[in-house]
Scaffold this active site. Structure first.
Site, mmCIF file in Angstrom:
data_model
loop_
_atom_site.group_PDB
_atom_site.id
_atom_site.type_symbol
_atom_site.label_atom_id
_atom_site.label_comp_id
_atom_site.label_asym_id
_atom_site.label_seq_id
_atom_site.Cartn_x
_atom_site.Cartn_y
_atom_site.Cartn_z
ATOM 1 N N ALA A 61 0.837 -1.196 0.000
ATOM 2 C CA ALA A 61 0.000 0.000 0.000
ATOM 3 C C ALA A 61 0.874 1.248 0.000
ATOM 4 O O ALA A 61 2.092 1.182 0.238
ATOM 5 C CB ALA A 61 -0.906 -0.005 1.226
ATOM 6 N N GLY A 100 -0.623 -5.322 0.261
ATOM 7 C CA GLY A 100 -1.712 -5.051 -0.657
ATOM 8 C C GLY A 100 -1.414 -5.524 -2.058
ATOM 9 O O GLY A 100 -2.335 -5.846 -2.829
ATOM 10 N N GLU A 103 -2.440 -9.061 -2.073
ATOM 11 C CA GLU A 103 -3.907 -9.108 -2.065
ATOM 12 C C GLU A 103 -4.459 -8.810 -3.460
ATOM 13 O O GLU A 103 -5.422 -9.449 -3.916
ATOM 14 C CB GLU A 103 -4.458 -8.125 -1.039
ATOM 15 N N GLU A 123 2.411 -7.023 6.899
ATOM 16 C CA GLU A 123 1.634 -6.010 7.635
ATOM 17 C C GLU A 123 1.844 -6.059 9.139
ATOM 18 O O GLU A 123 1.773 -5.036 9.836
ATOM 19 C CB GLU A 123 0.137 -6.176 7.327
#
Length: 698
Positions: A61, A100, A103, A123
């Site tokens: 992210a 992310g 993901e 994370e």
């Protein structure tokens, strides 16, 4: 220029993310992916390849967006759009596909990766959990246990392993990822394979006691942390509730973690560690830093051997010098033992171990270090001894050789004054055990040249350590602050707290070990010797009274079987000693101290606030350039809990004004000798400001 572009090739859409340096999932990238998919579908393509320009697929992210209102589309919305695409979407992975990014890749229908790629969910290191379906999709591919292991360790796996686990569908081994990804997409179209949604898969069932046992297994290493438990809960949900409900719960846990002081602290450290390893303000990086190829280490003891092993592991030619054959033999044996242990644990290949040992030479002759580019002194912590060593090195080494001292407390300028090259002298304070601990305090003397400081930072980086530039004073940053922390733990003994109560309170608060257990581990005689060297100790008979008494009685800690605690043969487990308790009571009586019941809150506040007070003085004096540097030192060198962010960030978290008020209370209650409020602390508290608001000292 758009950060996401679409190109059509033979009825395939190539969607390229180009958001250097790591293709982070910024709002522009997220919106660009959705727009690109709309465009691809409108063009009537048969399949989509999602790839990234540059050195990596999406590496996570955009951390700069954390703590700010999220702008649509959110990543879960982007992934839902990919899943809803009526054409197969293939993610082409290279570099590091993390957080992310993974993901996003799991939201695609298929994945192809170069063998050198790595994928993972880091994370947890930021106090977070995967918040865009990672806790739900990963278990559906690899099972609950493997998914938990990946997310709670935060460690990535390589693409070959990922393929074996089912995360990656195909390996691109031909050298051109895009060509092989488009071939994969065409193969899928030709086979008539429909888009495959991971969300439609089921998680393989586990034993009813699995999650209870897993929590026990990780309990010690995740002590005090919030996010690992939230990850376990999410994976539990992946087995027991419909995926849409589980995704909703995951998102709630994600925002709970993001809003927590723990995540704030860990994100603070993420940036502070990256800032700390850069030259501080005022240090010129324009000149050419000396190239270091050959390193000499003076002293073949535990510390010297650990430093030598670290340097060998980084590829340097290393000479270890000691003053007797027995010492050199012990040093070589220690280094060979470290390599042997590394091979046995699979951390080092046999070939690398043999290569490292082959680059090691040992000698008693100072002439053997004459050609070294850098000499690191790691002898006994005595000013006289160190000055003698530096004077000899100055005579035998070339004029450009950097001379570094591993002193943990002594005046680097006074050591440098034994030479005619003060600009080439620097402190490199490694932490024990040197081959494991990540921290190096790079101590800048009054005349240390900027290029030498830059060389010290480059060395730390090559050793895979965190180098923090600090100023020269007693104990620099870490050990100077440690004396305040230790002082309060010693005073609390005399006032009525037992050693195990003090250690227990601070461990429960988050410290890796209590101060008295640490003292026994390090050896009480080490601090005793340092205090004997000092001429600036306070005129206070209580100051480290019990530590001195125990050393003078021959109780040195674990090495002698007795210290503040007693130890059974072959065990490192501390056992409260009634003899020490009686001794403390007698010393308190002799000093006229009336003992009382001491609460855990007072123990924590006095020890931790002592760190904050001394840290404020260090910032006032310019010994540390940034408050974050102090936090990096204490987290990486002294067992301060990462999830509290370091002592200065902790002060910011609870409010500098509140800390200041409590310090005033301690001053009024215990006197100003140790609790006079630093001007900086007073000023920040008065204005409602934070240490993080301070401009770096240059």
């Amino acid at each position: 220029m758009s950060v996401v572009s679409v190109e059509t090739r033979d009825n395939l859409a190539i969607v390229t993310i180009d958001n250097p340096p790591v293709n982070a999932l910024s709002q522009a990238v997220r919106a660009g992916i959705v727009s690109a998919l709309d465009e691809a579908e409108s063009a009537g393509v048969e399949a989509v390849v999602l790839r990234c320009a540059g050195r990596t697929f999406v590496a996570g992210a955009d951390i700069s967006e954390f703590g700010k209102p999220l702008k649509p589309p959110w990543l879960p919305e982007v992934i839902a759009r990919i899943e809803a695409c009526g054409r197969p979407v293939v993610a082409a992975l290279h570099g590091t596909t993390l957080g992310g990014g993974l993901e996003l890749a799991l939201g695609c229908h298929y994945r192809i990766a170069v063998p050198a790629a790595r994928v993972g969910f880091p994370e947890v290191h930021l106090g977070l959990i995967p918040g865009a379906g990672g806790t739900q999709r990963l278990p559906r591919l690899v099972g609950a246990e493997r998914a938990l292991d990946m997310m709670i360790s935060g460690k990535p796996v390589n693409a070959v392993e990922a393929a074996g686990m089912g995360i990656v569908d195909r390996l691109a081994e031909g050298g051109n990822l895009l060509d092989e990804a488009t071939t994969f997409a065409r193969d899928l179209v030709a086979s008539g394979e429909p888009p495959r949604l991971i969300r439609d898969l089921s998680v393989e069932p586990v034993d009813p006691e699995f999650f209870t046992e897993y929590r026990k297994r990780i309990g010690r290493r995740t002590r005090g942390l919030m996010s690992p438990e939230r990850i376990v809960r999410c994976v539990e949900a992946s087995l027991h509730v419909p995926i849409d409900q589980a995704l909703k719960e995951e998102r709630e846990h994600f925002f709970e973690c993001m809003a927590s002081p723990q995540s704030s602290a860990l994100r603070h450290l993420f940036f502070a560690e990256r800032q700390a390893v850069k030259p501080p303000p005022g240090v010129s990086t324009g000149g050419e830093a000396p190239e270091i190829r050959r390193i000499a280490v003076i002293g073949a003891g535990t510390m010297g051997s650990g430093i030598a092993y670290s340097c060998l592991g980084a590829g340097f030619e290393v000479t270890v010098l000691d003053n007797d054959d027995a010492g050199l033999a012990r040093g070589r044996k220690t280094i060979e033992g470290l390599y042997k242990g590394g091979v046995a644990r699979g951390k080092v290949s046999r070939e690398k171990a043999e290569d490292g040992i082959g680059r090691l030479t040992v000698s008693q002759d100072y002439a053997a270090v004459a050609e070294a580019d850098l000499v690191i002194e790691a002898v006994f912590e005595s000013m006289a001894v160190k000055r003698e060593v530096f004077a000899r090195l100055d005579r035998v080494c070339g004029p450009d050789t950097i001379l570094a001292t591993n002193t943990s407390t002594l005046d680097v300028d006074r050591i440098a004054s034994a030479t005619d090259r003060r600009g080439k002298v620097i402190g490199t304070h490694f932490f024990s055990p040197a081959h494991i601990m990540r921290l190096v305090e790079i101590v800048r003397g009054a005349e240390t040249e900027d290029s030498v400081i830059v060389a010290g930072l480059a060395l730390s980086k090559r050793l895979r350590k965190v180098g923090v530039v600090v100023g020269n004073c007693f104990g620099f940053v870490g050990n100077r602050m440690l004396y305040g922390y230790g002082r309060e733990s010693q005073l609390l003994l005399l006032e009525g707290a037992a050693p195990e109560q003090i250690d227990g309170a601070l461990q429960d608060w988050g410290m890796a070990m209590g101060p008295h257990a640490v003292g026994d581990l390090a050896g009480l005689d080490v601090g005793y010797s340092v205090r004997r060297e000092r001429t600036d100790l306070p005129d206070d008979p209580r100051f480290y009274r019990m530590a001195d008494v125990l050393v003078e009685a021959g109780r040195l800690g674990q090495k002698s079987g007795k210290g503040m605690y007693m130890y059974e043969s072959g065990s490192r487990a501390p056992i409260p000693d009634p003899e020490v308790a009686a001794w403390i009571a007698r010393e308190a009586e002799a000093l006229g101290i009336e003992r009382r019941a001491v609460g855990e809150q007072e123990i924590v506040e006095r020890c931790i606030y002592a760190l904050i007070v001394e840290g404020a003085r260090i910032l006032e004096e310019g010994i540390a350039s940034r408050s974050g540097d102090i936090d990096v030192v204490w987290v990486n060198g002294y067992g301060f809990p990462r999830y509290r962010g370091g002592p200065m960030h902790y002060a910011d978290t609870i409010g500098v004004d509140k800390v200041c008020a409590r310090v005033r209370e301690f001053r009024d209650r215990f006197g100003p000798m140790y609790w006079e409020v630093p001007e900086l602390l007073e000023d920040l508290g008065r204005h409602g400001a934070k240490f993080a608001d301070l401009k770096p000292a240059g």
